[in-house]
Write a protein that holds these residues in place. Structure first.
Motif, PDB file in Angstrom:
ATOM      1  N   LYS A  20       0.827  -1.203   0.000  1.00  0.00           N
ATOM      2  CA  LYS A  20       0.000   0.000   0.000  1.00  0.00           C
ATOM      3  C   LYS A  20       0.860   1.252   0.000  1.00  0.00           C
ATOM      4  O   LYS A  20       0.663   2.124  -0.867  1.00  0.00           O
ATOM      5  N   PRO A  21       1.816   1.444   0.897  1.00  0.00           N
ATOM      6  CA  PRO A  21       2.631   2.652   0.831  1.00  0.00           C
ATOM      7  C   PRO A  21       3.535   2.665  -0.395  1.00  0.00           C
ATOM      8  O   PRO A  21       3.753   3.708  -1.020  1.00  0.00           O
ATOM      9  N   ALA A  22       4.040   1.500  -0.786  1.00  0.00           N
ATOM     10  CA  ALA A  22       4.893   1.447  -1.964  1.00  0.00           C
ATOM     11  C   ALA A  22       4.077   1.776  -3.208  1.00  0.00           C
ATOM     12  O   ALA A  22       4.548   2.459  -4.134  1.00  0.00           O
ATOM     13  N   LYS A  23       2.852   1.245  -3.226  1.00  0.00           N
ATOM     14  CA  LYS A  23       1.961   1.518  -4.346  1.00  0.00           C
ATOM     15  C   LYS A  23       1.709   3.018  -4.438  1.00  0.00           C
ATOM     16  O   LYS A  23       1.784   3.606  -5.523  1.00  0.00           O
ATOM     17  N   ASN A  24       1.438   3.666  -3.319  1.00  0.00           N
ATOM     18  CA  ASN A  24       1.209   5.117  -3.307  1.00  0.00           C
ATOM     19  C   ASN A  24       2.467   5.868  -3.757  1.00  0.00           C
ATOM     20  O   ASN A  24       2.381   6.834  -4.524  1.00  0.00           O
ATOM     21  N   ALA A  25       3.610   5.401  -3.288  1.00  0.00           N
ATOM     22  CA  ALA A  25       4.860   6.057  -3.678  1.00  0.00           C
ATOM     23  C   ALA A  25       5.120   5.852  -5.168  1.00  0.00           C
ATOM     24  O   ALA A  25       5.522   6.785  -5.890  1.00  0.00           O
ATOM     25  N   ILE A  26       4.917   4.650  -5.655  1.00  0.00           N
ATOM     26  CA  ILE A  26       5.128   4.366  -7.080  1.00  0.00           C
ATOM     27  C   ILE A  26       4.134   5.156  -7.923  1.00  0.00           C
ATOM     28  O   ILE A  26       4.505   5.767  -8.932  1.00  0.00           O
ATOM     29  N   LEU A  27       2.862   5.151  -7.506  1.00  0.00           N
ATOM     30  CA  LEU A  27       1.831   5.876  -8.263  1.00  0.00           C
ATOM     31  C   LEU A  27       2.085   7.381  -8.227  1.00  0.00           C
ATOM     32  O   LEU A  27       1.922   8.067  -9.244  1.00  0.00           O
TER      33      LEU A  27
END
Length: 157
Positions: A20-27
Motif C-alpha cells: 500500500k505505501p509502496a503503491k502510493n509512492a510508485i503511483l
C-alpha cells in the motif's frame, strides 16, 4: 504451523503492509512523471505553434518582399520606358530645331548669294552700259542725250 508457513504468512503480511505505501509512492512517482511529460508535451506543442506562427509570418514577409520586388521592377521598367520616350522626343525636337536652323542658314546663304549675283550683274551691266555709251555716244548726240536725261530728272525723282 510450521516455520515455513509462518514465514510465508509473515511475508504475505509484509508484502500487504509494504504494498500500500509502496503503491502510493510508485503511483505518485508515476503521476509526477506523467505531469512532467504532460508539461513537456504542452511546452513542445506551444513551441510548435510559435514556430508555425513564425513560419507563417516569414512566408508572408517573403511574399510581401517578392511582391515589392516585382513592383519595383515594374516601376523601373515603366520609368525606363517613359525616359526612353522622353529622350526620343527630346532628340526629335533637337533634330527638328537643328533642321530648321540649317534651313534658315541655307535660306540666308541663298539670299546672300542672290544679292551678290544681283550686285555683280548690276555692276557688270553698269560697266557694260558705260563702255557702250562712252564708245557710241560721243559728240553732239551724246550731249543731247545727257541734257535730255538731266532735264527729265526732276520729273522722275
Amino acid at each position: 504451523m510450521d516455520s515455513t508457513a509462518w514465514t510465508a504468512v509473515a511475508f504475505v503480511l509484509f508484502v500487504i503492509a509494504v504494498f500500500k505505501p509502496a503503491k502510493n509512492a510508485i503511483l505518485s512517482g508515476l503521476d509526477a512523471r506523467i505531469d512532467e511529460i504532460r508539461l513537456q508535451v504542452e511546452e513542445a506543442q506551444q513551441l510548435r505553434e510559435e514556430a508555425q506562427a513564425l513560419l507563417a509570418n516569414y512566408q508572408r514577409q517573403q511574399r510581401e518582399a517578392l511582391k515589392e520586388a516585382e513592383d519595383i521592377v515594374t516601376r523601373a521598367e515603366e520609368d525606363a520606358s517613359r525616359l526612353r520616350k522622353k529622350a526620343k522626343n527630346d532628340l526629335d525636337d533637337a533634330i527638328k530645331r537643328q533642321e530648321a536652323l540649317a534651313r534658315e542658314k541655307i535660306a540666308q546663304a541663298e539670299a546672300t548669294a542672290i544679292a551678290r549675283v544681283q550686285e555683280t550683274t548690276v555692276d557688270l551691266a553698269v560697266s557694260a552700259t558705260e563702255k557702250i555709251l562712252t564708245d557710241r555716244l560721243t559728240g553732239k548726240a551724246g550731249k543731247d542725250l545727257v541734257n535730255t536725261a538731266i532735264g527729265d530728272l526732276p520729273n522722275k525723282i
